[in-house]
Scaffold this motif. Structure first.
Motif, mmCIF file in Angstrom:
data_model
loop_
_atom_site.group_PDB
_atom_site.id
_atom_site.type_symbol
_atom_site.label_atom_id
_atom_site.label_comp_id
_atom_site.label_asym_id
_atom_site.label_seq_id
_atom_site.Cartn_x
_atom_site.Cartn_y
_atom_site.Cartn_z
ATOM 1 N N ASP A 1 70.080 52.707 -12.376
ATOM 2 C CA ASP A 1 70.688 54.043 -11.431
ATOM 3 C C ASP A 1 71.817 53.598 -10.889
ATOM 4 O OD1 ASP A 1 68.621 55.534 -12.331
ATOM 5 O OD2 ASP A 1 67.378 55.386 -10.408
ATOM 6 N N SER B 1 69.468 65.146 -5.747
ATOM 7 C CA SER B 1 69.387 65.781 -6.770
ATOM 8 C C SER B 1 69.289 64.569 -8.030
ATOM 9 C CB SER B 1 70.748 66.421 -7.044
ATOM 10 O OG SER B 1 71.980 65.353 -6.949
ATOM 11 N N SER B 2 69.174 64.883 -9.257
ATOM 12 C CA SER B 2 68.964 64.099 -10.215
ATOM 13 C C SER B 2 70.365 63.662 -10.518
ATOM 14 C CB SER B 2 68.357 64.743 -11.435
ATOM 15 O OG SER B 2 69.030 65.959 -12.055
ATOM 16 N N GLU C 1 72.039 63.688 -13.410
ATOM 17 C CA GLU C 1 72.506 64.582 -14.331
ATOM 18 C C GLU C 1 73.001 65.821 -13.514
ATOM 19 O OE1 GLU C 1 70.082 62.177 -16.259
ATOM 20 O OE2 GLU C 1 69.568 63.427 -14.581
#
Length: 266
Positions: free
Chosen positions: A129, A220-221, A223
């Motif tokens: 990440d 949020s993700s 993406e």
């Protein structure tokens, strides 16, 4: 004269340590010259987090590893563990981010991202990440996909969140109110208060739009992380509060940030 044969005791040989070899993708965050031919690089890898490794002969322009282990180069790396350190013996570039070097302000911000990643990314554990965040930010910075101030705020707050310093932004800390036109942020403790519960002078008043953007960055993700729009003035305010939060919670000043800010005032 009779010479007696001396019985030699068989000495037990210590077994040689086998070199452990690793193959992974990594982004070169920092490089340091060592002697006349070699350099030491700090790499953010997806499998092992932050790794420091020597690259022999990399200072030579003729070396294939000269460019593939340069700062901001994202490469497929092959390295092994030496006696006291890691040594990179193969590197194939995946992305070089050449565009960053043509703009001093972009380069300064990219170097700040690299210093933040060096400080906050884990060692000896997966850091996918972290790596994806920095790679996406560098790509968007290099190709002008998003405003610099937006990218700066995203990298600061998301990195702090990934490393365990996420602020509590869900609702007011005292009454649980989700939103009021102005919310108040306690930078030291990372807490949020509504208009009805605010007390003290040390809190930062934040318009709801700024709070919403901060919530998006934290929750949020990946993406969807970069997919929000704000005015230039809102982005400046957002970048200001995330910068202060990063300074306070990391308890350090970043030389690359100071240089970037000085470039913006020219």
């Amino acid at each position: 004269t009779i010479i007696k044969n001396k019985t030699l005791k068989n000495k037990k040989r210590k077994p040689r340590k086998r070199k452990m070899r690793y193959n992974t993708k990594g982004l070169i965050l920092r490089e340091q010259n060592i002697g006349e031919r070699d350099k030491l690089v700090t790499v953010l890898t997806e499998d092992m987090g932050i790794v420091k490794a020597f690259v022999r002969g990399a200072k030579s322009i003729k070396s294939k590893k000269h460019s593939t282990t340069g700062q901001f180069c994202y490469s497929q790396l092959s390295f092994y563990s030496g006696k006291d350190s890691y040594i990179i013996d193969e590197a194939q570039s995946i992305e070089m981010f050449f565009e960053l070097r043509s703009d001093i302000e972009k380069l300064a911000l990219a170097q700040y991202f690299a210093e933040l990643a060096c400080e906050l990314s884990p060692q000896d554990e997966q850091a996918t990440d972290y790596l994806r965040l920095i790679l996406n930010a560098l790509y968007m910075l290099a190709h002008d996909k998003k405003p610099a101030q937006q990218l700066k705020a995203i990298v600061e707050l998301r990195l702090m969140s990934l490393s365990g310093y996420a602020p509590s932004l869900v609702a007011c800390e005292r009454c649980g109110e989700f939103e009021t036109p102005t919310m108040y942020f306690d930078v030291e403790h990372g807490l949020l208060y509504c208009e009805n519960c605010v007390s003290g002078n040390a809190l930062f008043p934040l318009p709801l739009r700024i709070v919403t953007a901060m919530r998006h960055i934290v929750f949020s993700s990946l993406e969807k992380l970069f997919s929000f729009k704000m005015t230039d003035s809102e982005l400046s305010e957002l970048s200001y509060i995330t910068e202060i939060y990063t300074r306070v919670k990391s308890d350090r000043n970043f030389k690359t940030l100071e240089f970037y800010n000085s470039m913006r005032t020219l």
